[in-house]
Design a protein around this motif. Structure first.
Motif, PDB file in Angstrom:
ATOM      1  N   VAL A 432       0.581  -1.318   0.103  1.00  0.00           N
ATOM      2  CA  VAL A 432      -0.046   0.271  -0.144  1.00  0.00           C
ATOM      3  C   VAL A 432       1.158   1.704   0.242  1.00  0.00           C
ATOM      4  O   VAL A 432       0.330   2.175  -0.405  1.00  0.00           O
ATOM      5  CB  VAL A 432      -1.150  -0.001   1.420  1.00  0.00           C
ATOM      6  CG1 VAL A 432      -1.653  -1.086   1.292  1.00  0.00           C
ATOM      7  CG2 VAL A 432      -0.020   0.054   2.433  1.00  0.00           C
ATOM      8  N   VAL A 433       1.283   0.835   0.415  1.00  0.00           N
ATOM      9  CA  VAL A 433       2.603   2.484   0.555  1.00  0.00           C
ATOM     10  C   VAL A 433       3.775   2.409  -0.679  1.00  0.00           C
ATOM     11  O   VAL A 433       4.086   3.394  -1.767  1.00  0.00           O
ATOM     12  CB  VAL A 433       3.896   2.477   1.909  1.00  0.00           C
ATOM     13  CG1 VAL A 433       4.567   3.623   1.605  1.00  0.00           C
ATOM     14  CG2 VAL A 433       2.691   2.631   3.004  1.00  0.00           C
ATOM     15  N   VAL A 434       4.757   1.398  -1.015  1.00  0.00           N
ATOM     16  CA  VAL A 434       5.869   1.032  -1.819  1.00  0.00           C
ATOM     17  C   VAL A 434       5.162   0.807  -3.449  1.00  0.00           C
ATOM     18  O   VAL A 434       5.978   2.452  -4.053  1.00  0.00           O
ATOM     19  CB  VAL A 434       6.895   0.637  -1.407  1.00  0.00           C
ATOM     20  CG1 VAL A 434       8.045   0.495  -1.982  1.00  0.00           C
ATOM     21  CG2 VAL A 434       7.461   0.437   0.114  1.00  0.00           C
ATOM     22  N   VAL A 435       4.687   0.313  -2.835  1.00  0.00           N
ATOM     23  CA  VAL A 435       4.175  -0.344  -4.973  1.00  0.00           C
ATOM     24  C   VAL A 435       3.564   1.198  -5.304  1.00  0.00           C
ATOM     25  O   VAL A 435       3.933   1.168  -6.302  1.00  0.00           O
ATOM     26  CB  VAL A 435       3.635  -1.686  -5.154  1.00  0.00           C
ATOM     27  CG1 VAL A 435       3.313  -2.234  -6.058  1.00  0.00           C
ATOM     28  CG2 VAL A 435       4.404  -2.499  -4.001  1.00  0.00           C
ATOM     29  N   PRO A 436       2.667   0.871  -4.981  1.00  0.00           N
ATOM     30  CA  PRO A 436       2.152   3.124  -5.975  1.00  0.00           C
ATOM     31  C   PRO A 436       2.469   3.822  -6.169  1.00  0.00           C
ATOM     32  O   PRO A 436       2.944   4.316  -7.299  1.00  0.00           O
ATOM     33  CB  PRO A 436       0.619   2.414  -4.429  1.00  0.00           C
ATOM     34  CG  PRO A 436       0.636   1.717  -3.821  1.00  0.00           C
ATOM     35  CD  PRO A 436       2.050   1.586  -3.032  1.00  0.00           C
ATOM     36  N   HIS A 437       3.486   4.171  -5.144  1.00  0.00           N
ATOM     37  CA  HIS A 437       4.359   5.020  -5.756  1.00  0.00           C
ATOM     38  C   HIS A 437       5.845   4.854  -6.284  1.00  0.00           C
ATOM     39  O   HIS A 437       5.390   4.846  -7.217  1.00  0.00           O
ATOM     40  CB  HIS A 437       5.087   5.131  -4.159  1.00  0.00           C
ATOM     41  CG  HIS A 437       6.532   6.386  -4.758  1.00  0.00           C
ATOM     42  ND1 HIS A 437       7.676   6.575  -4.925  1.00  0.00           N
ATOM     43  CD2 HIS A 437       5.778   8.289  -4.769  1.00  0.00           C
ATOM     44  CE1 HIS A 437       8.128   7.486  -5.294  1.00  0.00           C
ATOM     45  NE2 HIS A 437       6.840   8.590  -5.447  1.00  0.00           N
ATOM     46  N   LEU A 438       6.012   2.964  -6.667  1.00  0.00           N
ATOM     47  CA  LEU A 438       6.550   2.638  -7.596  1.00  0.00           C
ATOM     48  C   LEU A 438       5.982   3.130  -9.327  1.00  0.00           C
ATOM     49  O   LEU A 438       6.338   3.481 -10.222  1.00  0.00           O
ATOM     50  CB  LEU A 438       7.609   1.160  -7.657  1.00  0.00           C
ATOM     51  CG  LEU A 438       8.452   1.381  -6.475  1.00  0.00           C
ATOM     52  CD1 LEU A 438       9.207  -0.027  -5.919  1.00  0.00           C
ATOM     53  CD2 LEU A 438       8.772   2.075  -6.409  1.00  0.00           C
ATOM     54  N   LEU A 439       5.230   2.358  -8.981  1.00  0.00           N
ATOM     55  CA  LEU A 439       3.569   2.499 -10.319  1.00  0.00           C
ATOM     56  C   LEU A 439       3.708   3.559 -10.683  1.00  0.00           C
ATOM     57  O   LEU A 439       3.508   3.621 -11.858  1.00  0.00           O
ATOM     58  CB  LEU A 439       3.226   1.699  -9.924  1.00  0.00           C
ATOM     59  CG  LEU A 439       2.584  -0.426  -9.891  1.00  0.00           C
ATOM     60  CD1 LEU A 439       1.545  -0.523  -9.056  1.00  0.00           C
ATOM     61  CD2 LEU A 439       3.431  -0.686 -10.352  1.00  0.00           C
ATOM     62  N   ALA A 440       3.678   4.175  -9.757  1.00  0.00           N
ATOM     63  CA  ALA A 440       2.843   5.905 -10.064  1.00  0.00           C
ATOM     64  C   ALA A 440       4.438   6.715 -10.940  1.00  0.00           C
ATOM     65  O   ALA A 440       4.605   7.370 -11.928  1.00  0.00           O
ATOM     66  CB  ALA A 440       2.478   7.228  -9.070  1.00  0.00           C
ATOM     67  N   THR A 441       5.727   6.678 -10.217  1.00  0.00           N
ATOM     68  CA  THR A 441       6.754   7.789 -10.526  1.00  0.00           C
ATOM     69  C   THR A 441       7.949   6.452 -11.732  1.00  0.00           C
ATOM     70  O   THR A 441       8.384   7.133 -12.541  1.00  0.00           O
ATOM     71  CB  THR A 441       7.457   8.005  -9.476  1.00  0.00           C
ATOM     72  OG1 THR A 441       7.600   6.401  -8.359  1.00  0.00           O
ATOM     73  CG2 THR A 441       6.310   8.884  -8.741  1.00  0.00           C
ATOM     74  N   ALA A 442       7.383   5.310 -12.079  1.00  0.00           N
ATOM     75  CA  ALA A 442       8.572   4.384 -12.535  1.00  0.00           C
ATOM     76  C   ALA A 442       8.466   3.330 -13.039  1.00  0.00           C
ATOM     77  O   ALA A 442       8.991   2.081 -12.877  1.00  0.00           O
ATOM     78  CB  ALA A 442      10.295   3.930 -11.230  1.00  0.00           C
ATOM     79  N   SER A 443       6.895   3.211 -13.538  1.00  0.00           N
ATOM     80  CA  SER A 443       6.639   2.480 -14.535  1.00  0.00           C
ATOM     81  C   SER A 443       5.620   2.943 -15.908  1.00  0.00           C
ATOM     82  O   SER A 443       6.568   4.119 -16.274  1.00  0.00           O
ATOM     83  CB  SER A 443       5.675   1.609 -14.159  1.00  0.00           C
ATOM     84  OG  SER A 443       4.632   2.133 -13.513  1.00  0.00           O
ATOM     85  N   PHE A 444       4.776   1.611 -16.339  1.00  0.00           N
ATOM     86  CA  PHE A 444       5.206   2.244 -17.404  1.00  0.00           C
ATOM     87  C   PHE A 444       3.203   3.169 -17.460  1.00  0.00           C
ATOM     88  O   PHE A 444       2.279   2.699 -18.277  1.00  0.00           O
ATOM     89  CB  PHE A 444       4.775   0.873 -19.111  1.00  0.00           C
ATOM     90  CG  PHE A 444       3.990   0.108 -17.895  1.00  0.00           C
ATOM     91  CD1 PHE A 444       3.142  -0.695 -18.152  1.00  0.00           C
ATOM     92  CD2 PHE A 444       4.645  -0.902 -16.982  1.00  0.00           C
ATOM     93  CE1 PHE A 444       1.932  -1.522 -17.066  1.00  0.00           C
ATOM     94  CE2 PHE A 444       4.174  -1.828 -16.604  1.00  0.00           C
ATOM     95  CZ  PHE A 444       3.036  -1.638 -16.546  1.00  0.00           C
ATOM     96  N   GLY A 461       1.147  10.646   1.118  1.00  0.00           N
ATOM     97  CA  GLY A 461       1.796  10.641   1.748  1.00  0.00           C
ATOM     98  C   GLY A 461       3.394  11.815   1.076  1.00  0.00           C
ATOM     99  O   GLY A 461       3.977  12.387   1.433  1.00  0.00           O
ATOM    100  N   PHE A 462       3.884  10.793   0.135  1.00  0.00           N
ATOM    101  CA  PHE A 462       5.070  11.032  -1.030  1.00  0.00           C
ATOM    102  C   PHE A 462       5.262  12.585  -0.857  1.00  0.00           C
ATOM    103  O   PHE A 462       5.493  13.476  -1.876  1.00  0.00           O
ATOM    104  CB  PHE A 462       5.489  10.530  -2.238  1.00  0.00           C
ATOM    105  CG  PHE A 462       6.141   8.875  -1.438  1.00  0.00           C
ATOM    106  CD1 PHE A 462       7.402   9.076  -1.327  1.00  0.00           C
ATOM    107  CD2 PHE A 462       4.955   7.996  -1.479  1.00  0.00           C
ATOM    108  CE1 PHE A 462       7.953   7.813  -0.800  1.00  0.00           C
ATOM    109  CE2 PHE A 462       6.427   6.741  -0.943  1.00  0.00           C
ATOM    110  CZ  PHE A 462       7.496   6.439  -0.543  1.00  0.00           C
TER     111      PHE A 462
END
Lengths: 516, 258
Positions: A432-444, A461-462
């Motif tokens: 719920v914290v790390v994965v959404p941020h990675l998907l949102a900022t560093a993915s296709f 929160g980021f």
């Protein structure tokens, strides 16, 4: 035993101390927290050390953008036909035409092709400014390519007037009125009935200021998706030409002709010839002004939060430590001792939350302060010109990111108490914290999906790390992968804290209902 | 080997969380994929999105569930001390690891198939409503299409490989919490590492080494030339990681006391 009756054994201060003792005596947890801080610093410094910025040119240094009255980096590039005015007065003019040109990709290499159209934020109108220095205070009332009449001042401020453009059939009258330090912009369709567009107070405006006609047209932005994820931005040249007549100056204006300044114009490689110059023509009361550039804040460029890329990975370690801080008690049966010692179970969990939040905040603060101060130094050393950030934004960045890490720790602790199983809680926390941020900022992932993830999940929160705000009057690629979050900094942090509080409450309810 | 297989199957079958985790694997993957599809629009001018990849985006979430299951299968025994009983009853430690791996693969594969089929079905239902129509060059998702079939089969294999990778790491780390942190750290952190280095050559190297970035390139169906690794070569990177983790975990299982 402390005085204070039967509730003393469960006194909150004592429980917090007990939890702190538990935390500091488990070597793995202390090491984990230190590792989280270290990951933040090392990854941040590694990325800062590895990034080299070069802007070409004779000495390969990047130009330092001018700074506006508010301390922010600004674009101040426009064509200005002006006269000095002392004291109060006003300037009135009718805009009868506004046209534009935009460069489009060449069909034959080397053969410039131009499209006849206006970019939405092309602007032309009246401006009063403290001299011709880039970044000096100003107020302007203008017609735009696609956003109607606007009143803007000091680069960041923008007020909308009536919508609609300019044509020969429907000209727009504009008026700029100065009274002391107060500037008022008006518009009119016929030159008789006037509507106020907006007011600006310019504390730094000297008694004698330059007032006149201006035109500017920001580059046309095209965004294409990159194969790696992320996007490629291309900015193409654009210019606008506006025709003014019925120009009327009232007040103490020095005699003489209009002075012309292509403010902020860049030069070709020879250092003399202007690159994409603007222009000004006067014939029988009709004035034609052509301008390139923009007047507004700069939003693209390296920023201090670029050094905090390691935080998202440090959070994985924080989540593991915070979860294990509670689930280890279940595994070892210590939780029964804890709950016997403090039968008010909510308090026991709250004490744990206080300890994990304080420890994470302290470790996080040390890490972010070190990373931002050392990392920005490294970036500057590598040739980057960082966008200036106000002291308040700097404090918000360093303290806010530490708060975000602490809130994430509390959320993870709550998940641990709720689910009671380490792996499940750790996975949930990371999911719920790390994965959404990675998907949102560093993915296709497409930008719309990315924005929704950063609104709805605790990863909102980021947003606290965004130091340069989004300006509606500046065209830019405002996407999460470029560091622009859909929620305001504190609103984003509030979403994360809301989730942490909710999970903690659910955990207390469950703790009270179930046997340990 | 049959004894070991049977023992591991019985343990997994009676593990209370296993059924839930397998259900969660299928449901969360499909749901996350559907949510991604529902939040995208394709304007009339067309868009460059890879619809198969969008529909299968939930695998990024599902891999975490597969990892949890695998870590519980191995690490859970260390938490309870069951591992000592297991190794006393079945002294061939390599066979224990192989049996655990086989049983884990056996249960992960069907759940992964359901997850992927559910994702594609959700994409097929949701995407046309978001502007991804045949008129815009996005025909409905179908397994009859070669690249789509490859992406789907590759995603199933990806989930199974992630489970095996986690199993290897769990045997090396022997603590469920630390193991799950390590696995998820490897999968997610390595995905962003390439973005943290400025040097393009290093970016490319880190991208190719990252198990999730390289492994998930098996889902790509458009613009394959732009990928740093081909679809199957990318999955090969994950196979190498998995083999290394299993070999390392197996070696540590043999040489260490339980």
């Amino acid at each position: 035993m402390r005085a204070g009756g039967p509730s003393a054994p469960g006194g909150f201060g004592r429980m917090t101390r007990a939890e702190w003792t538990k935390f500091r005596t488990v070597r793995g947890w202390v090491a984990g927290m230190a590792a989280a801080a270290l990951v933040t610093v090392l990854l941040g410094l590694m990325s800062a050390a590895g990034s080299h910025t070069s802007c070409g040119g004779p000495d390969d240094t990047c130009p330092v953008p001018p700074v506006g009255p508010g301390g922010e980096a600004v674009d101040d590039h426009f064509f200005f036909a002006h006269r000095p005015m002392t004291g109060d007065g006003s300037l009135t003019a009718r805009v009868t035409s506004m046209t534009g040109k935009v460069r489009v990709p060449d069909r034959v290499p080397g053969a410039r092709r131009l499209d006849a159209r206006l970019v939405p934020w092309a602007k032309a109108g009246l401006v009063v400014k403290d001299g011709v220095r880039q970044g000096s205070t100003y107020a302007a009332v203008m017609v735009t390519g696609g956003h109607g009449v606007r009143m803007q001042h000091d680069f960041t401020q923008d007020t909308a007037g009536l919508p609609g453009g300019v044509s020969a059939g429907s000209p727009r009258w504009l008026r700029l009125d100065r009274k002391g330090q107060e500037i008022t912009g008006y518009e009119s369709a016929d030159g008789r009935r006037w509507t106020e567009v907006g007011r600006a107070r310019l504390p730094g405006l000297p008694d004698t200021a330059e007032i006149g006609l201006f035109a500017a047209s920001p580059g046309d932005l095209t965004v294409t998706r990159a194969d790696f994820g992320g996007s490629i931005e291309q900015v193409r040249f654009s210019e606008t030409t506006a025709v003014f007549d019925r120009v009327e100056l009232s007040g103490r204006v020095a005699a003489g002709a209009w002075r012309r300044d292509d403010i902020g114009v860049t030069t070709e490689a020879d250092g003399v010839t202007p690159h994409h110059p603007g222009g000004f023509q006067e014939s029988g009361g009709t004035y034609t002004v052509t301008g390139v550039g923009d007047i507004g804040p700069v939003v693209d460029g390296p920023r201090p939060e670029n050094t905090l890329t390691g935080v998202v990975i440090a959070l994985i370690v924080v989540i593991v430590v915070a979860v294990v801080f509670v689930t280890a008690e279940y595994r070892r049966g210590l939780v029964r001792v804890t709950l016997l010692a403090s039968p008010r179970r909510g308090h026991a969990l709250a004490a744990k939350a206080v300890v994990i939040a304080a420890v994470t905040f302290a470790a996080g603060l040390a890490a972010t302060a070190a990373t931002v101060s050392l990392g920005t130094g490294l970036l500057r050393g590598n040739g980057a010109v960082l966008l200036p950030v106000s002291g308040e934004a700097q404090v918000r960045l360093i303290g806010g990111v530490a708060l975000m890490m602490a809130a994430t720790a509390v959320l993870a602790l709550g998940l641990g108490a709720l689910l009671r199983r380490g792996p499940a809680a750790i996975t949930a926390g990371i999911a719920v914290v790390v994965v959404p941020h990675l998907l949102a900022t560093a993915s296709f992932l497409p930008d719309e999906a990315a924005r929704w993830l950063l609104r709805l999940t605790p990863a909102a929160g980021f947003a606290i790390q965004q130091s340069i705000p989004e300006y509606p009057q500046v065209l830019a690629n405002y996407v999460p992968s470029a560091g622009f979050y859909p929620l305001a900094p504190w609103a984003g942090l509030a979403v994360l804290c809301g989730y942490a509080g909710l999970v903690l409450v659910l955990a207390v309810i469950r703790l009270n209902r179930r046997d340990a | 080997m049959r004894r070991e297989l049977r023992a591991e199957w019985t343990k997994l079958r009676t593990e209370p969380g296993a059924g839930w985790l397998l259900t969660a694997l299928a449901v969360l993957t499909a749901a996350a994929g559907a949510a991604v599809c529902a939040s995208v629009t394709c304007p009339a001018a067309g868009c460059g999105h890879d619809t198969v990849r969008l529909a299968l985006a939930g695998v990024q979430v599902g891999q975490a569930v597969a990892a949890v299951l695998a870590v519980l299968v191995a690490g859970g025994e260390y938490g309870t001390g069951m591992i000592r009983t297991t190794l006393t009853a079945m002294p061939r430690r390599g066979a224990v690891l192989a049996a655990k791996g086989a049983v884990l693969t056996g249960v992960t594969l069907p759940a992964a198939v359901l997850a992927v089929l559910g994702s594609l079905l959700a994409g097929r239902l949701v995407l046309p409503g978001r502007g991804f129509t045949a008129a815009h060059g996005h025909p409905p998702l179908s397994l009859a299409d070669g690249p789509t079939l490859r992406a789907a089969a590759g995603s199933v294999l990806y989930l199974a490989l992630v489970a095996l990778l986690s199993l290897g790491i769990a045997f090396a780390v022997r603590d469920t919490a630390a193991a799950i942190g390590a696995v998820l750290g490897l999968l997610y952190a390595s995905a962003v590492l390439p973005l943290m280095v400025g040097d393009p050559d290093w970016q490319l190297v880190l991208w190719r080494l990252s198990p999730s970035n390289a492994g998930l390139s098996v889902q790509a169906t458009v613009n394959l030339d732009g990928l740093p690794l081909g679809p199957w070569a990318g999955l090969g990177v994950l196979v190498a990681w998995t083999a290394a983790a299993l070999a390392g975990g197996g070696l540590l299982l043999r040489v260490r006391d339980a």
